[in-house]
Design a protein around this motif. Structure first.
Motif, PDB file in Angstrom:
ATOM      1  N   UNK A 144       0.867  -1.198   0.000  1.00 18.38           N
ATOM      2  CA  UNK A 144       0.000   0.000   0.000  1.00 18.38           C
ATOM      3  C   UNK A 144       0.885   1.224   0.000  1.00 18.38           C
ATOM      4  N   UNK A 145       1.367   1.547  -1.181  1.00 20.22           N
ATOM      5  CA  UNK A 145       2.360   2.609  -1.354  1.00 20.22           C
ATOM      6  C   UNK A 145       2.031   3.384  -2.624  1.00 20.22           C
ATOM      7  N   UNK A 146       2.522   4.616  -2.663  1.00 22.98           N
ATOM      8  CA  UNK A 146       2.393   5.402  -3.898  1.00 22.98           C
ATOM      9  C   UNK A 146       3.674   5.219  -4.712  1.00 22.98           C
ATOM     10  N   UNK A 147       3.523   4.833  -5.944  1.00 20.89           N
ATOM     11  CA  UNK A 147       4.690   4.706  -6.829  1.00 20.89           C
ATOM     12  C   UNK A 147       4.711   5.869  -7.830  1.00 20.89           C
ATOM     13  N   UNK A 148       5.885   6.466  -7.954  1.00 22.47           N
ATOM     14  CA  UNK A 148       6.095   7.465  -9.000  1.00 22.47           C
ATOM     15  C   UNK A 148       7.066   6.847 -10.000  1.00 22.47           C
ATOM     16  N   UNK A 165      -2.536  12.159  -1.610  1.00 23.48           N
ATOM     17  CA  UNK A 165      -2.400  10.696  -1.687  1.00 23.48           C
ATOM     18  C   UNK A 165      -1.822  10.138  -0.400  1.00 23.48           C
ATOM     19  N   UNK A 166      -0.723  10.731   0.031  1.00 21.80           N
ATOM     20  CA  UNK A 166      -0.053  10.245   1.248  1.00 21.80           C
ATOM     21  C   UNK A 166      -0.952  10.394   2.471  1.00 21.80           C
ATOM     22  N   UNK A 167      -1.666  11.522   2.537  1.00 20.75           N
ATOM     23  CA  UNK A 167      -2.504  11.773   3.713  1.00 20.75           C
ATOM     24  C   UNK A 167      -3.588  10.709   3.823  1.00 20.75           C
ATOM     25  N   UNK A 168      -4.122  10.302   2.666  1.00 21.23           N
ATOM     26  CA  UNK A 168      -5.126   9.244   2.686  1.00 21.23           C
ATOM     27  C   UNK A 168      -4.516   7.919   3.113  1.00 21.23           C
ATOM     28  N   UNK A 169      -3.407   7.564   2.490  1.00 20.08           N
ATOM     29  CA  UNK A 169      -2.763   6.279   2.770  1.00 20.08           C
ATOM     30  C   UNK A 169      -2.295   6.170   4.209  1.00 20.08           C
ATOM     31  N   UNK A 170      -1.806   7.272   4.731  1.00 16.75           N
ATOM     32  CA  UNK A 170      -1.284   7.286   6.101  1.00 16.75           C
ATOM     33  C   UNK A 170      -2.360   6.843   7.092  1.00 16.75           C
ATOM     34  N   UNK A 171      -3.586   7.252   6.806  1.00 21.42           N
ATOM     35  CA  UNK A 171      -4.687   6.889   7.697  1.00 21.42           C
ATOM     36  C   UNK A 171      -5.370   5.588   7.272  1.00 21.42           C
TER      37      UNK A 171
END
Lengths: 469, 407
Positions: free
Chosen positions: A47-51, A166-172
């Motif tokens: 569950x990570x964001x890939x660039x 994106x990160x703020x959503x994933x963090x939670x």
């Protein structure tokens, strides 16, 4: 990690820390974001964001799309085509996605975020379009972004805001956010003034007016007599609408709680050179309050000329009795591939030359400051570039009576994605019947900025905010 | 009761084929006659609704920070704040507020209230909402011992019903720098597309009169500019001078009457923290001793505003009028350099200092124009003991008495 990845991450960290209520470093160095090749991204189940960092950049700009985000519209291009991968689906809006997501919740930015950002930050467009105007400058008209109406798109800011969301959503433990109202700080304003003329009666200005008087004769038309009035007027009141406007600008900005930077030009005179005496510069220095900043307006003849630059810098430092760390090139005459190193080696820490003379726009796709990219070994240069987005005459020439409305739209967008707007308004044009079309524009722009709760910042203050170079 | 009435009106609407929108309005009006609307002082969290109501009615973009500065963060520390509102269900339909302001007279400093935010939704007019809100505020004024309630308004009808007195209008002192300032002052913009001879002539006369007025003002301004002030210095402030309050006391001792008590705390709030427009304030000094100041700025409408001017007599050798002239010139040139189309200030009455400002203003090129809002004052019981202050000529009033939207 490759140099370009480290470079871009560092620029995002700086920007996010400045423009969001977040620690950019913590965010970018967390496990929530990975800069990696597309193949690794596609095979991931984290569950990570890939660039993706290896998607080739396409300069055709033939797949521009618009995505709704945080109550504004993002303009994106170079969309990734993942239609061949069954387990990846576009989310947010299928036809205009910000992300692709797989069943494990892994996210990939839906457009070539890395390529687009590197392309604009590193002046890659100017490498592939080497045209120059008569002053040796790259203008907006030479690039493909003008034709595609992309100059006023802050691609960097848009991407940073999407990453933060994106990160703020994933963090939670959730999906990416699309509303980040509480995370975005109000926009910053970097107001500045190129003090090319402090008196209206210097021989070059008067000669130009005299010439303008007779230009219509070439077309067998009646001479433009009003220029004679400006000549006469500035003979008996040389500081009216020139030096007097400096105090006007300061008091106007003060009444909004804003501050700005005055760029002073000295040294060799002439058509393209300095037109104010050193006494006038000293008078200006005495007038400018201590909260405001002073910078050097690099004379035309100092362009990559060490001897001339050192001479101008030394003289201006002595006149202002200060250590000048901010600067902008007169006529915006600078070379993106050589000037940064030249300036950095001579004491400049913040430069505001990367703008267009003929249009308004984000030359580097960023409304904010960045460190110029250098080479394989030293990825950043010890100088910050704060690209000039709006120059007075260009804004009004381009948008006419809609100039302030356009500024409002740009500020509105920045209020949603975060950023810093760099504006250059010449003192002699801010309020001068000779340039009637510009009267009142600066005031209205400040009124607009106030509506967005914008905070003004100068170069030296900005340095305190940014990470050490 | 409400639902019975609603059903009844539904039936009538059906019979008459009234449009849905019009029908809705009728139903709402009728129902509102029946139910009592909620009128009280503002509760926490309602400020956003009240501000939205103001922006909706006036079609403005006042920010919540601006609202807070004006009503919740002023120099009055008591709670609840004096801001009455009428709610109809969850919608604000009326507001009336006080901005508590300290004034000073020869006997000392006392609290008064400026009447502000008088606003009733046009759909709810004729139901005495204004009076009902004021009843709350009159109680508030009594409890908090306000000496009087005052304000400036073009609409005095409602205030008449509440026993306010109307001691006079505030006039304008004015210099045009550009012709458009005259239309701004007179609030008359020529948008006529009819270009017949009469209109052309009218415009030409207007233009010439404007140019002549500008020319005369400029000559007077320039002739009086740079008169020596015998060792006195004018300095721009970055923050209020701590001597402000003391100077205000001396001012009243010397010039008499009553005026807003401008101590450093008030000046900080009114001028330097103003989220609309911050004032440019310049103090006049004999060495380090503050003798007076002038405050000015440019409003969002492009007009320059002379906000305040105050001066005490001291051991200086020039006449006070000469210093006032220089302060007026400082304000005029300051506004002109900011790009203002003109500068305007207030002349309210026969207070000796106000008269002196008016005389000095005329000398340096300002015009005295008898046009302005009516002053409204309600004298509370607490204030009636104060010596002579019911006479408006005792009040020294400048644009500092406005709510500060134009600075």
């Amino acid at each position: 990690m490759s140099d370009s990845i480290s470079y871009l991450k560092q620029q995002l960290i700086n920007h996010i820390s400045l423009c969001f209520n977040l620690d950019g470093k913590e965010l970018l160095e967390s496990r929530l974001i990975r800069f990696d090749c597309l193949e690794n991204a596609l095979n991931s189940t984290e569950r990570t964001i890939f660039i993706p960092t290896d998607v080739p950049f396409n300069e055709a700009y033939d797949d521009i799309y618009h995505a709704e985000f945080n109550q504004t519209t993002l303009t994106l291009w170079n969309r990734l085509n993942l239609s061949a991968y069954d387990n990846w689906r576009p989310i947010s809006d299928e036809s205009a996605p910000l992300w692709y997501q797989n069943s494990s919740g892994t996210l990939i930015s839906a457009w070539n975020l890395f390529g687009n950002l590197m392309h604009t930050l590193t002046f890659a467009e100017e490498k592939s379009h080497p045209q120059k105007d008569s002053h040796g400058r790259y203008t907006a008209a030479f690039g493909p972004r003008l034709k595609k109406n992309l100059l006023e798109v802050p691609v960097f800011n848009d991407a940073a805001a999407v990453l933060v969301a994106g990160c703020s959503g994933l963090k939670d433990g959730n999906d990416p956010l699309y509303e980040i109202k509480d995370l975005v700080k109000p926009p910053y304003l970097a107001l500045s003034h190129d003090c090319d003329l402090l008196r209206g009666n210097d021989k070059w200005t008067q000669a130009v007016r005299a010439y303008r008087t007779i230009i219509p004769l070439k077309k067998l038309k009646f001479p433009a007599m009003k220029n004679l009035w400006w000549i006469v007027r500035n003979c008996y009141a040389p500081e009216r609408y020139y030096f007097d406007n400096i105090t006007g600008l300061i008091e106007l900005e003060k009444s909004f709680g804003y501050i700005s930077t005055f760029y002073l030009i000295n040294g060799q005179g002439g058509r393209f050179g300095a037109r104010s005496s050193n006494d006038m510069i000293k008078k200006l220095v005495r007038t400018v309050p201590s909260d405001w900043a002073l910078g050097i307006h690099y004379n035309y003849n100092t362009f990559l000329n060490e001897k001339n630059f050192i001479k101008q810098y030394a003289e201006l430092s002595s006149l202002t009795e200060s250590n000048l760390i901010c600067g902008r090139a007169h006529y915006l005459k600078f070379d993106p591939f050589r000037s940064f190193q030249f300036l950095a080696e001579r004491g400049i820490k913040i430069d505001e030359s990367s703008g267009y003379t003929d249009k308004i726009g984000y030359r580097n796709g960023i409304a904010g400051a960045f460190q110029p990219y250098k080479s394989q070994r030293e990825i950043t240069q010890p100088i910050w570039e704060l690209p000039m987005t709006i120059m007075d005459a260009a804004l009004v020439k381009q948008y006419g009576d809609q100039a302030v409305n356009r500024f409002d739209q740009l500020m509105n967008h920045l209020s949603k994605v975060g950023g810093m707007m760099s504006i250059n308004f010449h003192p002699d044009k801010f309020f001068n019947p000779e340039y009637k079309e510009l009267n009142g524009i600066y005031h209205k722009m400040l009124i607009t900025a106030r509506q967005y709760n914008a905070k003004a910042i100068t170069g030296p203050l900005l340095l305190d905010y940014l990470q050490p170079v | 009761m409400t639902s019975v009435l609603e059903d009844y009106l539904n039936g009538i609407a059906d019979m008459l084929y009234i449009s849905f929108e019009k029908y809705g309005k009728i139903v709402k009006l009728a129902i509102n006659q029946e139910i009592s609307m909620d009128i009280q002082l503002i509760d926490d969290g309602e400020e956003i609704l009240c501000n939205q109501f103001y922006n909706r009615i006036y079609k403005r973009n006042r920010t919540i920070d601006q609202w807070r500065w004006e009503f919740a963060q002023n120099n009055y520390k008591s709670s609840p704040i004096p801001y009455a509102r009428v709610m109809d269900e969850s919608q604000v339909v009326g507001t009336q507020a006080f901005i508590p302001i300290r004034m000073i007279d020869i006997d000392g400093v006392f609290w008064t209230a400026k009447s502000e935010e008088t606003l009733v939704d046009p759909d709810y007019r004729g139901r005495q909402l204004f009076e009902k809100m004021y009843n709350f505020l009159f109680d508030y004024a009594r409890t908090n011992q306000f000496a009087c309630i005052w304000g400036f308004t073009p609409a005095i009808k409602a205030f008449k019903r509440l026993d306010f007195s109307f001691p006079g209008k505030v006039d304008q002192i004015f210099i045009p720098f550009q012709n458009k300032s005259i239309s701004l002052l007179l609030k008359k913009e020529d948008r006529s597309e009819n270009v017949n001879f009469k209109n052309k002539l009218k415009r030409a006369v207007f233009l010439i009169a404007g140019l002549v007025a500008q020319g005369i003002s400029m000559v007077r301004l320039n002739l009086n500019k740079n008169s020596p002030l015998a060792g006195l210095a004018i300095k721009r402030w970055d923050k209020p001078d701590e001597q402000c309050g003391e100077l205000c006391k001396q001012f009243i001792q010397q010039w008499g009457g009553t005026t807003i008590y401008r101590d450093a705390e008030y000046m900080q709030w009114r001028f330097f923290d103003n989220p609309y427009v911050k004032c440019i304030v310049k103090g006049v000094y004999d060495q380090d001793r503050l003798l007076g100041w002038v405050a000015y700025n440019i409003g969002d409408d492009g007009m320059g505003y002379l906000i305040d001017l105050i001066l005490i007599r001291a051991d200086y050798t020039v006449a006070p009028k000469e210093i006032i002239k220089q302060l007026l010139i400082e304000a005029a040139i300051g506004c002109r350099n900011m790009g203002a189309s003109g500068i305007r200030g207030w002349h309210a009455n026969n207070h000796p200092f106000d008269k002196l400002i008016c005389e000095a203003a005329r000398d340096v090129g300002y015009y005295h124009i008898r046009k302005g809002h009516e002053t409204v004052i309600y004298f509370c019981e607490t204030g009636k003991v104060r010596n002579g202050y019911t006479n408006f000529d005792n009040w020294f009033v400048t644009r500092i008495n406005t709510e500060g939207v134009h600075g």
